[in-house]
Design a protein around this motif. Sequence first.
Motif, mmCIF file in Angstrom:
data_model
loop_
_atom_site.group_PDB
_atom_site.id
_atom_site.type_symbol
_atom_site.label_atom_id
_atom_site.label_comp_id
_atom_site.label_asym_id
_atom_site.label_seq_id
_atom_site.Cartn_x
_atom_site.Cartn_y
_atom_site.Cartn_z
ATOM 1 N N GLN A 19 29.084 -8.467 -6.943
ATOM 2 C CA GLN A 19 28.440 -8.816 -5.675
ATOM 3 C C GLN A 19 27.464 -9.957 -5.917
ATOM 4 N N PRO A 20 27.248 -10.824 -4.946
ATOM 5 C CA PRO A 20 27.926 -10.860 -3.644
ATOM 6 C C PRO A 20 29.327 -11.450 -3.769
ATOM 7 N N LEU A 23 31.795 -15.463 -5.377
ATOM 8 C CA LEU A 23 31.321 -16.078 -6.614
ATOM 9 C C LEU A 23 32.476 -16.382 -7.548
ATOM 10 N N PHE A 80 26.174 -17.059 -17.111
ATOM 11 C CA PHE A 80 25.617 -15.941 -17.857
ATOM 12 C C PHE A 80 26.423 -14.661 -17.667
ATOM 13 N N ILE A 82 27.041 -11.082 -16.685
ATOM 14 C CA ILE A 82 26.468 -10.161 -15.695
ATOM 15 C C ILE A 82 26.894 -8.723 -15.949
ATOM 16 N N VAL B 12 23.117 -19.719 -9.774
ATOM 17 C CA VAL B 12 23.392 -18.310 -10.024
ATOM 18 C C VAL B 12 22.563 -17.924 -11.235
ATOM 19 N N PHE B 13 21.692 -16.937 -11.053
ATOM 20 C CA PHE B 13 20.796 -16.549 -12.134
ATOM 21 C C PHE B 13 20.915 -15.062 -12.410
ATOM 22 N N ALA B 77 22.844 -9.787 -4.802
ATOM 23 C CA ALA B 77 22.373 -10.305 -3.518
ATOM 24 C C ALA B 77 22.113 -11.805 -3.660
ATOM 25 N N SER B 78 22.006 -12.434 -2.522
ATOM 26 C CA SER B 78 21.589 -13.838 -2.513
ATOM 27 C C SER B 78 20.272 -13.940 -1.743
ATOM 28 N N ILE B 102 21.570 -16.990 -6.037
ATOM 29 C CA ILE B 102 22.416 -15.790 -6.117
ATOM 30 C C ILE B 102 22.092 -15.035 -7.399
ATOM 31 N N ILE B 103 21.825 -13.766 -7.229
ATOM 32 C CA ILE B 103 21.624 -12.874 -8.382
ATOM 33 C C ILE B 103 22.802 -11.893 -8.367
ATOM 34 N N PRO B 104 23.836 -12.186 -9.136
ATOM 35 C CA PRO B 104 25.034 -11.348 -9.051
ATOM 36 C C PRO B 104 24.885 -10.041 -9.822
#
Lengths: 231, 114
Positions: A19-20, A23, A80, A82, B12-13, B77-78, B102-104
């Motif tokens: 999520q989200p 991506l 990175f 996840i 994206v972090f 979430a973003s 965005i924090i995936p």
Amino acid sequence: MPQFNPGQSKNAVVPVTVQPSGLSCEIEVFLGPNDTTKVATSGLLPFTSTGSQQGIVAPITMPSASGTYHVFIDVYSGDFLIAAYQAIEDVVIAPVGVAEFTYVSSVRHAGTILYPGDLGNGIYDKIQVDIKNTGTGAGICHPHGFMRFVLYDRTIISEGSYGWYLYENPNYFPGGYSPKYFNKPNPAPTFDLEPGQVATFEWHLALAESFRNVYTWAESEAGKTEELRLR
Amino acid sequence: MERIQVQMEDPVFAPGVIKTAKVPIDVDPSGLSCEIEVFLGPNASTKTATSGLKSFISTGLLQIVNAAITMPAVAGASYHVYIDLYVEGMYLAGYQATEDVIIPSGSIGPITWV
């Protein structure tokens, strides 16, 4: 614990939730003794997240060396990591057994069989030999039944492989149909033998009155058996 | 005051990492006491992560102001990116980046072999 053969190609189906949605992601499934030693890997496989669980198929060629390997799964998004997982179950690569086929009996005459209306008044000689997988792994054996027969004037008129039956010990259950005529050999047989398994290889010969010095033998990967003289 | 859209790369972090936003700012005239705040959140009134107020003196030219932010710990979430600019204690302008941060999050279920 899943067990595979060395070098076997398998697909790992990995349910992944990122999520989200939307991506750009990559997943890598790899096997190894630890997460820094990749003995076999799917490589990085790109996918786009849907925000819900999706099945990613990761093809892997199993290691060539036997042993037990941990299964690791890395999921990347951006630059990175996840998600980094290790499967609860390891993968076992079984050592490869080698099949070896050995004759464990002489070539024997096992009576006659009647095919009414066929050559030689329909009387065929049944020739048998027992063959055993004496190796450490299952394998496919390719036995051949042979005969050589000579006329009165000693002219060899034929030599080659001929029709056969394969009977499995101990029930001697017919596994096929022999040729109606000995100049029409059956295709070469192939059959699987587990280690220690014994099979009786049988072939049928029709002998004309004019034939003399008739011999028969069998051949497989194990080599040639001794000849059996029928006349 | 309506926020102004400002361009930003699509970042994206990882959750909790510290990143520095480099914000190009041009405040005229030079010599003014300014402050900037970069913050992330679902809207401009909810600051999920913020750099706090970063002070600088205007040069009258384009200058880069660094604003370090610890990314939100909540992944999957973003977040919108907002920049507020104050000059001499007065709110001068509010911006929103065109792209969100965005924090995936990722999770994996049981593997099957076929």
